[in-house]
Scaffold this active site. Structure first.
Site, PDB file in Angstrom:
ATOM      1  N   GLY A  40       1.016  -1.261   0.031  1.00 38.00           N
ATOM      2  CA  GLY A  40      -0.121   0.136  -0.151  1.00 38.00           C
ATOM      3  C   GLY A  40       0.728   1.202  -0.049  1.00 38.00           C
ATOM      4  O   GLY A  40       0.795   2.250  -0.505  1.00 38.00           O
ATOM      5  N   HIS A  41       1.735   1.186   0.883  1.00 38.99           N
ATOM      6  CA  HIS A  41       2.683   2.572   1.132  1.00 38.99           C
ATOM      7  C   HIS A  41       3.625   2.494  -0.379  1.00 38.99           C
ATOM      8  O   HIS A  41       3.682   3.616  -0.894  1.00 38.99           O
ATOM      9  CB  HIS A  41       3.758   2.243   1.888  1.00 38.99           C
ATOM     10  CG  HIS A  41       3.345   2.345   3.472  1.00 38.99           C
ATOM     11  ND1 HIS A  41       3.230   1.116   4.172  1.00 38.99           N
ATOM     12  CD2 HIS A  41       2.734   3.194   4.202  1.00 38.99           C
ATOM     13  CE1 HIS A  41       2.752   1.223   5.319  1.00 38.99           C
ATOM     14  NE2 HIS A  41       2.449   2.553   5.443  1.00 38.99           N
ATOM     15  N   LYS A  70      -7.572   4.084   2.324  1.00 40.16           N
ATOM     16  CA  LYS A  70      -7.796   3.087   3.422  1.00 40.16           C
ATOM     17  C   LYS A  70      -7.899   4.053   4.707  1.00 40.16           C
ATOM     18  O   LYS A  70      -8.854   3.583   5.496  1.00 40.16           O
ATOM     19  CB  LYS A  70      -6.480   2.273   3.678  1.00 40.16           C
ATOM     20  CG  LYS A  70      -6.321   1.741   4.823  1.00 40.16           C
ATOM     21  CD  LYS A  70      -6.770   0.607   5.167  1.00 40.16           C
ATOM     22  CE  LYS A  70      -6.704  -0.078   6.746  1.00 40.16           C
ATOM     23  NZ  LYS A  70      -5.982   0.660   7.493  1.00 40.16           N
ATOM     24  N   ASP A  71      -7.183   4.976   4.844  1.00 40.24           N
ATOM     25  CA  ASP A  71      -7.502   5.964   6.113  1.00 40.24           C
ATOM     26  C   ASP A  71      -8.312   7.367   5.377  1.00 40.24           C
ATOM     27  O   ASP A  71      -7.990   8.199   5.453  1.00 40.24           O
ATOM     28  CB  ASP A  71      -6.338   6.543   6.873  1.00 40.24           C
ATOM     29  CG  ASP A  71      -5.528   5.368   7.425  1.00 40.24           C
ATOM     30  OD1 ASP A  71      -5.916   4.726   8.230  1.00 40.24           O
ATOM     31  OD2 ASP A  71      -4.522   5.121   6.904  1.00 40.24           O
ATOM     32  N   GLN A  88      -8.740  10.376   7.734  1.00 36.59           N
ATOM     33  CA  GLN A  88      -7.483  11.263   7.662  1.00 36.59           C
ATOM     34  C   GLN A  88      -7.261  11.760   6.466  1.00 36.59           C
ATOM     35  O   GLN A  88      -6.795  13.204   6.433  1.00 36.59           O
ATOM     36  CB  GLN A  88      -6.330  10.187   7.666  1.00 36.59           C
ATOM     37  CG  GLN A  88      -4.935  10.473   7.860  1.00 36.59           C
ATOM     38  CD  GLN A  88      -3.943   9.719   8.112  1.00 36.59           C
ATOM     39  OE1 GLN A  88      -3.343   9.460   9.127  1.00 36.59           O
ATOM     40  NE2 GLN A  88      -3.201   9.222   7.093  1.00 36.59           N
TER      41      GLN A  88
HETATM   42  O1  PAF Z   1      -1.393   7.186   7.882  1.00 37.04           O
HETATM   43  C1  PAF Z   1      -0.052   7.245   8.458  1.00 37.04           C
HETATM   44  O2  PAF Z   1       0.764   6.404   8.397  1.00 37.04           O
HETATM   45  C2  PAF Z   1      -0.052   8.355   9.593  1.00 37.04           C
HETATM   46  O3  PAF Z   1      -1.231   8.842  10.275  1.00 37.04           O
HETATM   47  C3  PAF Z   1       0.791   9.616   9.036  1.00 37.04           C
HETATM   48  C4  PAF Z   1       0.125  10.380   7.796  1.00 37.04           C
HETATM   49  C5  PAF Z   1       2.123   9.183   8.676  1.00 37.04           C
HETATM   50  C6  PAF Z   1       1.067  10.730  10.172  1.00 37.04           C
HETATM   51  O4  PAF Z   1       1.691  10.351  11.162  1.00 37.04           O
END
Ligand code: PAF
Length: 278
Positions: free
Chosen positions: A33-34, A146-147, A150
């Site tokens: 995912g990253h 996914k988040d 956020q």
């Molecule tokens: O999604 C994440 O991994 C974290 O919330 C982030 C955006 C790196 C902030 O610490």
């Protein structure tokens, strides 16, 4: 690939990078995912900066800060293979120096859904992300769907604070059985790992109901809950049908919606979501 720790080193190497610069903020223990965010940044931008920082201020007192998985060497190998230019792994003391007292808060969007169950979480996220935006002077920043909350909160913050940066939200990556990729999946034992697919099954059931014409928010929420209730190892914390922009809970007929949920499987808290009607 250059790896730096201090802000002074970051500034020195950032100055040598051709623009536009794409930023992928992470907490490490990287998965596909990253890497999909890194690949998108690599396609869009002349330079790619990745930050790895397990941000203590976004974890609640009873959450998994100490247990959060870490493997920097493996992360560096993965990022180097993707052609990342610069990795910044700041120390806690530099992000939050002694006497630290400045916070960035997106008021309303931070208090509902995840924010309701994790008070203070988004204050930690927006504060650190604002600092990462400032320090890296990036032109674009990449986050995963996914988040979902956020992403909405960070987009709001970037807009409200006039960050000269584009926030780009990329699709959720899933395992072959549908489980959304997450560093926290490593906490699951084999039985829990199997049970965890219930989030995907539950969201998919609601999406299918929507696709065949069901529009009532309550019926769609119930559809998700019904599927979750078939899995004895899953304990739902919330199940939501909300407006994808305002994140307000919806009632009655819906044309666009964010289906989202947080579910405990054992002690592991998993989240997932899907959007319909877009
Ligand atoms: O999604 C994440 O991994 C974290 O919330 C982030 C955006 C790196 C902030 O610490």
């Amino acid at each position: 690939m250059k790896v730096v720790t201090t802000i002074a080193e970051l500034n020195t190497f950032r100055a040598t990078l051709p623009n536009p610069v794409g930023l992928v903020p992470t907490m490490g223990y990287l998965h596909e995912g990253h890497l999909s965010l890194v690949r998108r940044a690599r396609t869009d931008c002349a330079s790619v900066v990745v930050t790895i920082f397990v941000n203590p201020t976004q974890f609640g007192e009873n959450e998994d800060l100490d247990a959060y998985p870490r493997d920097l060497d493996r992360d560096f190998d993965l990022l180097s293979a993707e052609g990342v230019d610069l990795v910044w792994t700041p120390m806690d003391e530099e992000i939050y120096p002694v006497g630290y007292q400045t916070w960035v808060t997106v008021e309303e969007l931070s208090q509902i859904l995840e924010g309701h169950h994790r008070p203070g979480h988004f204050r930690g996220v927006t504060t650190v992300v604002a600092k990462l935006f400032n320090a890296t002077q990036s032109d674009k920043a990449y986050f995963g769907q996914k988040d979902a909350q956020q992403a909405v909160v960070i987009q709001r913050m970037a807009h409200d604070l006039n960050f000269p940066l584009e926030v780009i939200v990329c699709p959720t990556l899933r395992e072959p059985d549908g489980l959304a990729m997450s560093s926290r999946n490593t906490y699951l034992d084999p039985k829990q790992r199997e049970a965890a697919t219930v989030l995907y099954r539950s969201l998919t059931a609601a999406v299918q109901a929507f696709e065949v014409g069901e529009r009532d928010a309550e019926v769609l929420r119930n559809r998700m809950s019904e599927v979750l209730s078939t899995e004895p190892l899953a304990q739902p914390q919330y199940v939501s049908v909300a407006d994808p922009d305002t994140l307000e809970e919806l009632n009655g007929p819906v044309e666009r919606a964010l289906f989202s949920m947080a579910v405990y499987v054992g002690k592991t808290r998993l989240i997932d979501n899907m959007i319909v009607g877009d």
